[in-house]
Design a protein around this motif. Structure first.
Motif, short mmCIF file in Angstrom:
data_model
loop_
_atom_site.label_atom_id
_atom_site.label_comp_id
_atom_site.label_asym_id
_atom_site.label_seq_id
_atom_site.Cartn_x
_atom_site.Cartn_y
_atom_site.Cartn_z
N GLY A 46 32.18 39.02 33.51
CA GLY A 46 32.95 38.35 34.57
C GLY A 46 32.24 37.12 35.10
N PHE A 47 30.92 37.21 35.23
CA PHE A 47 30.13 36.07 35.68
C PHE A 47 30.21 34.93 34.66
N LYS A 48 30.06 35.28 33.38
CA LYS A 48 30.12 34.26 32.33
C LYS A 48 31.50 33.62 32.23
N MET A 49 32.55 34.41 32.51
CA MET A 49 33.92 33.90 32.44
C MET A 49 34.35 33.21 33.74
N LYS A 50 33.43 33.21 34.73
CA LYS A 50 33.73 32.63 36.04
C LYS A 50 34.94 33.31 36.69
N GLU A 51 34.92 34.65 36.65
CA GLU A 51 35.98 35.48 37.23
C GLU A 51 35.39 36.33 38.35
N PRO A 52 35.39 35.81 39.59
CA PRO A 52 34.77 36.54 40.69
C PRO A 52 35.37 37.93 40.93
N SER A 53 36.65 38.10 40.68
CA SER A 53 37.25 39.41 40.92
C SER A 53 36.67 40.46 39.98
N ILE A 54 36.38 40.08 38.74
CA ILE A 54 35.83 41.03 37.77
C ILE A 54 34.39 41.38 38.12
N TRP A 55 33.55 40.35 38.40
CA TRP A 55 32.15 40.70 38.67
C TRP A 55 31.99 41.36 40.03
N THR A 56 32.87 41.07 40.99
CA THR A 56 32.79 41.74 42.29
C THR A 56 33.15 43.22 42.15
N LEU A 57 34.27 43.50 41.50
CA LEU A 57 34.70 44.88 41.29
C LEU A 57 33.64 45.68 40.55
N ASN A 58 33.12 45.13 39.48
CA ASN A 58 32.14 45.86 38.69
C ASN A 58 30.77 45.91 39.36
N GLY A 59 30.48 44.96 40.25
CA GLY A 59 29.28 45.06 41.06
C GLY A 59 29.36 46.26 41.99
N VAL A 60 30.53 46.48 42.57
CA VAL A 60 30.74 47.66 43.42
C VAL A 60 30.68 48.92 42.57
N PHE A 61 31.31 48.89 41.39
CA PHE A 61 31.24 50.05 40.49
C PHE A 61 29.80 50.36 40.10
N THR A 62 28.96 49.35 39.96
CA THR A 62 27.56 49.56 39.64
C THR A 62 26.89 50.40 40.72
N VAL A 63 27.14 50.06 41.98
CA VAL A 63 26.57 50.83 43.09
C VAL A 63 27.11 52.26 43.07
#
Length: 74
Positions: A46-63
């Protein structure tokens, strides 16, 4: 670097983690380890694709997955 392999890694690990939890066996807690790999992979994709919704969601999933690992495996 392309993100296609990250997305497929995240997909395969996510499906495997879900299946491991769904079958509810003594080793099911390891599904959170697979989910962690999936969420980290999707966060990076998501970060590489510049998609904040994807990296934010998966950042929360990481926690959430770290909490799952702590509660089930540690």
């Amino acid at each position: 670097m392309k993100s296609a392999w990250l997305k497929w890694f995240g997909t395969v690990f996510g499906v495997a983690g879900a299946l491991l939890l769904a079958i509810n066996i003594p080793q099911s807690g390891w599904g959170f380890v697979l989910f962690l790999g999936s969420s980290l992979s999707w966060s990076l994709a998501g970060f590489k694709m510049k998609e904040p919704s994807i990296w934010t969601l998966n950042g929360v999933f990481t926690v959430v997955n770290i909490v799952g690992i702590y509660r089930w495996l540690i």
